[in-house]
Design a protein around this motif. Structure first.
Motif, PDB file in Angstrom:
ATOM      1  N   THR A  72      13.988  -7.829   3.509  1.00 25.91           N
ATOM      2  CA  THR A  72      12.798  -7.934   3.911  1.00 25.91           C
ATOM      3  C   THR A  72      12.144  -8.454   4.734  1.00 25.91           C
ATOM      4  O   THR A  72      11.057  -8.410   5.442  1.00 25.91           O
ATOM      5  CB  THR A  72      11.848  -7.070   2.759  1.00 25.91           C
ATOM      6  OG1 THR A  72      13.385  -6.059   2.065  1.00 25.91           O
ATOM      7  CG2 THR A  72      11.189  -6.362   3.706  1.00 25.91           C
ATOM      8  N   ILE A  73      11.903  -9.932   4.321  1.00 24.70           N
ATOM      9  CA  ILE A  73      11.547 -10.978   4.082  1.00 24.70           C
ATOM     10  C   ILE A  73      11.404 -11.924   5.637  1.00 24.70           C
ATOM     11  O   ILE A  73      10.907 -11.839   6.332  1.00 24.70           O
ATOM     12  CB  ILE A  73      10.957 -11.885   3.525  1.00 24.70           C
ATOM     13  CG1 ILE A  73      10.112 -11.791   1.966  1.00 24.70           C
ATOM     14  CG2 ILE A  73      10.913 -13.135   3.816  1.00 24.70           C
ATOM     15  CD1 ILE A  73      10.615 -12.582   0.697  1.00 24.70           C
ATOM     16  N   LYS A  77       6.731  -8.532  -4.349  1.00 25.86           N
ATOM     17  CA  LYS A  77       6.696  -7.210  -4.334  1.00 25.86           C
ATOM     18  C   LYS A  77       5.889  -7.450  -5.913  1.00 25.86           C
ATOM     19  O   LYS A  77       4.887  -6.032  -6.074  1.00 25.86           O
ATOM     20  CB  LYS A  77       8.011  -6.551  -5.514  1.00 25.86           C
ATOM     21  CG  LYS A  77       8.953  -6.781  -4.414  1.00 25.86           C
ATOM     22  CD  LYS A  77      10.565  -6.258  -5.552  1.00 25.86           C
ATOM     23  CE  LYS A  77      11.209  -6.013  -4.564  1.00 25.86           C
ATOM     24  NZ  LYS A  77      12.359  -4.944  -5.631  1.00 25.86           N
ATOM     25  N   MET A  78       4.055  -8.183  -4.702  1.00 25.49           N
ATOM     26  CA  MET A  78       2.510  -8.161  -5.618  1.00 25.49           C
ATOM     27  C   MET A  78       1.985  -5.936  -5.716  1.00 25.49           C
ATOM     28  O   MET A  78       1.181  -6.185  -6.478  1.00 25.49           O
ATOM     29  CB  MET A  78       1.842  -8.986  -4.909  1.00 25.49           C
ATOM     30  CG  MET A  78       2.155  -8.555  -3.324  1.00 25.49           C
ATOM     31  SD  MET A  78       0.703 -10.078  -3.101  1.00 25.49           S
ATOM     32  CE  MET A  78       0.059  -9.134  -1.478  1.00 25.49           C
ATOM     33  N   ASP A  79       2.844  -6.199  -4.652  1.00 20.46           N
ATOM     34  CA  ASP A  79       2.056  -4.269  -4.640  1.00 20.46           C
ATOM     35  C   ASP A  79       2.627  -3.302  -5.798  1.00 20.46           C
ATOM     36  O   ASP A  79       1.602  -2.181  -6.340  1.00 20.46           O
ATOM     37  CB  ASP A  79       2.794  -3.938  -3.466  1.00 20.46           C
ATOM     38  CG  ASP A  79       3.956  -3.315  -3.532  1.00 20.46           C
ATOM     39  OD1 ASP A  79       4.918  -4.923  -2.793  1.00 20.46           O
ATOM     40  OD2 ASP A  79       4.549  -2.144  -3.783  1.00 20.46           O
ATOM     41  N   THR A  80       3.184  -3.481  -6.288  1.00 26.61           N
ATOM     42  CA  THR A  80       3.968  -2.582  -7.995  1.00 26.61           C
ATOM     43  C   THR A  80       3.466  -2.521  -8.796  1.00 26.61           C
ATOM     44  O   THR A  80       2.365  -3.935  -9.325  1.00 26.61           O
ATOM     45  CB  THR A  80       5.418  -2.861  -7.777  1.00 26.61           C
ATOM     46  OG1 THR A  80       5.627  -4.179  -8.547  1.00 26.61           O
ATOM     47  CG2 THR A  80       6.360  -2.544  -6.778  1.00 26.61           C
ATOM     48  N   PRO A  81       2.690  -2.026  -9.122  1.00 31.16           N
ATOM     49  CA  PRO A  81       2.192  -2.499 -11.138  1.00 31.16           C
ATOM     50  C   PRO A  81       2.870  -2.875 -11.616  1.00 31.16           C
ATOM     51  O   PRO A  81       1.674  -3.002 -12.489  1.00 31.16           O
ATOM     52  CB  PRO A  81       2.404  -0.792 -11.131  1.00 31.16           C
ATOM     53  CG  PRO A  81       3.754   0.586 -10.361  1.00 31.16           C
ATOM     54  CD  PRO A  81       3.500  -0.237  -9.053  1.00 31.16           C
ATOM     55  N   ASN A  86       4.059  -8.975  -0.389  1.00 36.28           N
ATOM     56  CA  ASN A  86       4.574  -7.812   0.101  1.00 36.28           C
ATOM     57  C   ASN A  86       4.977  -8.132   0.909  1.00 36.28           C
ATOM     58  O   ASN A  86       4.691  -7.693   1.907  1.00 36.28           O
ATOM     59  CB  ASN A  86       2.976  -6.866  -0.081  1.00 36.28           C
ATOM     60  CG  ASN A  86       3.358  -5.399   0.021  1.00 36.28           C
ATOM     61  OD1 ASN A  86       4.853  -4.673   0.642  1.00 36.28           O
ATOM     62  ND2 ASN A  86       2.356  -4.323  -0.007  1.00 36.28           N
ATOM     63  N   ALA A  87       6.392  -7.953   1.357  1.00 36.11           N
ATOM     64  CA  ALA A  87       7.575  -8.513   2.189  1.00 36.11           C
ATOM     65  C   ALA A  87       7.523  -6.693   3.071  1.00 36.11           C
ATOM     66  O   ALA A  87       7.488  -6.729   3.979  1.00 36.11           O
ATOM     67  CB  ALA A  87       8.320  -8.212   1.510  1.00 36.11           C
ATOM     68  N   GLN A 141       2.932 -14.680   6.124  1.00 37.78           N
ATOM     69  CA  GLN A 141       2.800 -15.672   7.497  1.00 37.78           C
ATOM     70  C   GLN A 141       1.598 -17.275   6.552  1.00 37.78           C
ATOM     71  O   GLN A 141       2.664 -18.322   7.113  1.00 37.78           O
ATOM     72  CB  GLN A 141       1.519 -14.967   8.176  1.00 37.78           C
ATOM     73  CG  GLN A 141       1.892 -16.134   9.941  1.00 37.78           C
ATOM     74  CD  GLN A 141       3.177 -15.954  10.581  1.00 37.78           C
ATOM     75  OE1 GLN A 141       3.466 -14.976  10.804  1.00 37.78           O
ATOM     76  NE2 GLN A 141       4.032 -17.030  10.731  1.00 37.78           N
ATOM     77  N   ASP A 142       1.305 -17.079   6.254  1.00 37.36           N
ATOM     78  CA  ASP A 142       0.444 -17.894   5.365  1.00 37.36           C
ATOM     79  C   ASP A 142       1.761 -19.462   4.401  1.00 37.36           C
ATOM     80  O   ASP A 142       1.426 -20.333   4.545  1.00 37.36           O
ATOM     81  CB  ASP A 142      -0.970 -17.230   4.037  1.00 37.36           C
ATOM     82  CG  ASP A 142      -1.836 -16.933   4.825  1.00 37.36           C
ATOM     83  OD1 ASP A 142      -1.858 -17.047   6.392  1.00 37.36           O
ATOM     84  OD2 ASP A 142      -2.890 -16.810   4.426  1.00 37.36           O
TER      85      ASP A 142
END
Ligand code: GDP
Length: 171
Positions: A21-22, A120-124, A152-153, A160-161
């Motif tokens: 994904t990245i 996957k920082m978006d996952t709980p 969050n891919a 980008q950063d």
């Protein structure tokens, strides 16, 4: 100032961490594949974007294919190490793989920069990048530039950063 020389970036991490994904995010639109095929141990991606060559490998498969990605250490100027922040069970496996990488003869004496994506920082269930850094003992890496970025891919947040930091270390 634009420098045109090619640089090689190796993308590694356990299966399912988000490597495909990245790297897909950095592809040109016409190169993007609609499906990502699970390819344990084999080069999952190889492409070029603005003078940066990305090659990605899956570190899973009980080390059977280890020589495939280790073969690329010598020619890589930077490493992206992708971690699934929600996969707490395998954090110890991640640490083993990172330590093995850091001690590899083609890496150990070089100041090759290492970018870690706490993906996957978006996952709980996701652990923070600070907690992951502590669990992996990153503060002990004194002889190479390293940086950990939450990402969050799926949305591209942080990608980008992170890669910009890595390329700056090299160019
Ligand atoms: P690879 O095996 O390391 O190449 O991992 P993939 O890129 O195939 O991703 C594995 C799974 O995790 C896929 O279902 C992706 O859609 C999902 N995924 C990847 N990155 C993220 C992320 O940042 N957040 C979430 N929620 N899912 C992700």
């Amino acid at each position: 100032k634009l420098k045109k020389e090619q640089i090689n970036i190796l993308v590694v991490g356990l299966n399912n961490s988000g490597k495909s994904t990245i790297v897909n995010h950095f592809k040109n639109p016409e190169e993007k594949s609609l499906v990502t095929v699970p390819t344990v141990g084999f080069s999952v991606e190889k492409f070029q974007n603005q003078g940066v060559n990305f090659t990605a490998f899956d570190m899973s498969g009980a080390g059977r294919y280890r020589s495939l990605w280790e073969h690329h250490f010598k020619s890589s100027q930077g490493i992206v190490f992708v971690i699934d922040s929600s996969d707490r069970m395998r954090l110890v496996v991640v640490k083993d793989e990172l330590d093995t990488l850091l001690h590899h003869p083609d890496i150990v004496d070089r100041k090759v920069p290492i970018l870690l994506f706490a993906n996957k920082m978006d996952t709980p269930e996701a652990l923070s990048s600070v907690k992951i850094a502590a669990a992996l003992g990153l503060e002990k890496i004194k002889d190479k530039p390293w940086h950990i970025s939450s990402s969050n891919a799926l949305t591209g947040d942080g990608l980008q950063d992170g890669v910009q930091w890595l390329v700056q270390q090299i160019r």
